[in-house]
Design a protein around this motif. Structure first.
Motif, mmCIF file in Angstrom:
data_model
loop_
_atom_site.group_PDB
_atom_site.id
_atom_site.type_symbol
_atom_site.label_atom_id
_atom_site.label_comp_id
_atom_site.label_asym_id
_atom_site.label_seq_id
_atom_site.Cartn_x
_atom_site.Cartn_y
_atom_site.Cartn_z
ATOM 1 N N ALA A 299 0.845 -1.196 0.000
ATOM 2 C CA ALA A 299 0.000 0.000 0.000
ATOM 3 C C ALA A 299 0.880 1.245 0.000
ATOM 4 O O ALA A 299 1.855 1.327 0.760
ATOM 5 C CB ALA A 299 -0.924 0.004 1.212
ATOM 6 N N GLY B 107 -13.207 5.518 0.690
ATOM 7 C CA GLY B 107 -12.965 4.762 -0.530
ATOM 8 C C GLY B 107 -11.794 3.825 -0.329
ATOM 9 O O GLY B 107 -11.805 2.987 0.569
ATOM 10 N N ASP B 108 -10.749 3.993 -1.151
ATOM 11 C CA ASP B 108 -9.571 3.139 -0.981
ATOM 12 C C ASP B 108 -8.502 3.799 -0.107
ATOM 13 O O ASP B 108 -7.424 3.239 0.085
ATOM 14 C CB ASP B 108 -8.973 2.743 -2.331
ATOM 15 N N PRO C 6 -4.895 -1.821 -1.668
ATOM 16 C CA PRO C 6 -5.303 -2.520 -2.893
ATOM 17 C C PRO C 6 -6.802 -2.821 -2.870
ATOM 18 O O PRO C 6 -7.365 -3.105 -1.809
ATOM 19 C CB PRO C 6 -4.476 -3.810 -2.842
ATOM 20 N N GLN C 7 -7.443 -2.748 -4.019
ATOM 21 C CA GLN C 7 -8.893 -2.910 -4.102
ATOM 22 C C GLN C 7 -9.379 -4.219 -3.499
ATOM 23 O O GLN C 7 -10.435 -4.276 -2.860
ATOM 24 C CB GLN C 7 -9.341 -2.818 -5.567
ATOM 25 N N GLU C 8 -8.614 -5.291 -3.682
ATOM 26 C CA GLU C 8 -9.060 -6.604 -3.204
ATOM 27 C C GLU C 8 -9.081 -6.701 -1.686
ATOM 28 O O GLU C 8 -9.655 -7.636 -1.121
ATOM 29 C CB GLU C 8 -8.180 -7.712 -3.784
ATOM 30 N N LEU D 297 -10.356 -4.235 0.273
ATOM 31 C CA LEU D 297 -11.346 -3.294 0.786
ATOM 32 C C LEU D 297 -12.682 -3.914 1.202
ATOM 33 O O LEU D 297 -13.306 -3.419 2.151
ATOM 34 C CB LEU D 297 -11.596 -2.197 -0.251
ATOM 35 N N PRO D 298 -13.178 -4.968 0.519
ATOM 36 C CA PRO D 298 -14.507 -5.478 0.875
ATOM 37 C C PRO D 298 -14.626 -5.844 2.355
ATOM 38 O O PRO D 298 -13.803 -6.578 2.896
ATOM 39 C CB PRO D 298 -14.650 -6.725 -0.009
ATOM 40 N N ARG E 218 -3.249 3.988 0.531
ATOM 41 C CA ARG E 218 -4.180 3.549 -0.511
ATOM 42 C C ARG E 218 -4.116 2.016 -0.559
ATOM 43 O O ARG E 218 -3.157 1.443 -1.052
ATOM 44 C CB ARG E 218 -3.837 4.153 -1.863
#
Length: 204
Positions: free
Chosen positions: A10, A56-57, A29-31, A33-34, A27
């Motif tokens: 990150a 957000g991220d 990683p998108q994976e 965040l859930p 920031r």
């Protein structure tokens, strides 16, 4: 609990400084965040931190004075990358080894040896930690679960595969860098117990 299987690197996008206190914003990683919520635990270079805000991220974490003192997180600058891992859930695979996210000290990188098919890094431990490190034993290095390749006094090395180099920030480490160390807790418990028993016997 963490597993030492780093989920990504990150970027530190902002740092807010206060007296003996710091908030850094990364920031993720998108994976990763859930399901991330306030109060969740995320390891940064192997140090367990708590989510204090999610935009957000962009995720905020607070670092106390003790964290800044005993880890390498206090030396981070905007633009640096940190190894990140969310806390393990019941039923997750333990691909590395059980880690608490509590850094025990800072080791120094003393040598980096690169060849076409190998990448070896040598570290020097703070005095007193060497008794917990054994060849072929586990160790946490900036949150990465690794196997000790060799041990010489207070120095040890690890051998790195391309996947580790690609997934983490260790490929950019160079001589003089400070890295967070977490000793395998089971090894520490065994060594400390044996030392205590032997000390009691010598006093009997």
């Amino acid at each position: 609990m963490f597993t030492g299987i780093v989920q990504g690197v990150a970027e530190v996008v902002a740092i807010e400084e206060k007296q003996d206190f710091r908030t850094h914003i990364v920031r993720l990683p998108q994976e990763m965040l859930p399901g991330l919520q306030l109060g969740a635990s995320v390891a940064h270079n192997g140090c367990c931190l708590t989510v204090t805000r999610v935009d957000g991220d962009l995720v905020h974490f607070d670092l106390m004075q003790e964290t800044l003192r005993v880890t390498n997180l206090g030396a981070l600058k905007t633009g640096d990358g940190v190894n990140v891992e969310r806390a393990a859930k019941f039923g997750d695979d333990i691909g590395g080894h059980a880690m608490s996210g509590h850094v025990m000290g800072l080791a120094s990188v003393v040598d980096v040896i690169e060849s076409p098919n190998n990448h070896t890094v040598w570290f020097e431990l703070p005095a007193g930690l060497e008794k917990y490190v054994f060849t072929k034993g586990y160790i946490g290095i900036d949150g990465i679960s690794l196997t000790v390749g060799a041990m010489e006094g207070r120095r040890f090395c690890v051998h790195l595969i391309p996947e580790t180099l690609n997934r983490t920030n260790i490929a950019g480490r160079k001589s003089g860098d400070k890295i967070n160390i977490e000793i395998d807790p089971q090894t520490q418990a065994i060594v400390d117990t044996v030392e205590r028993v032997l000390a009691q016997r010598s006093q009997a």
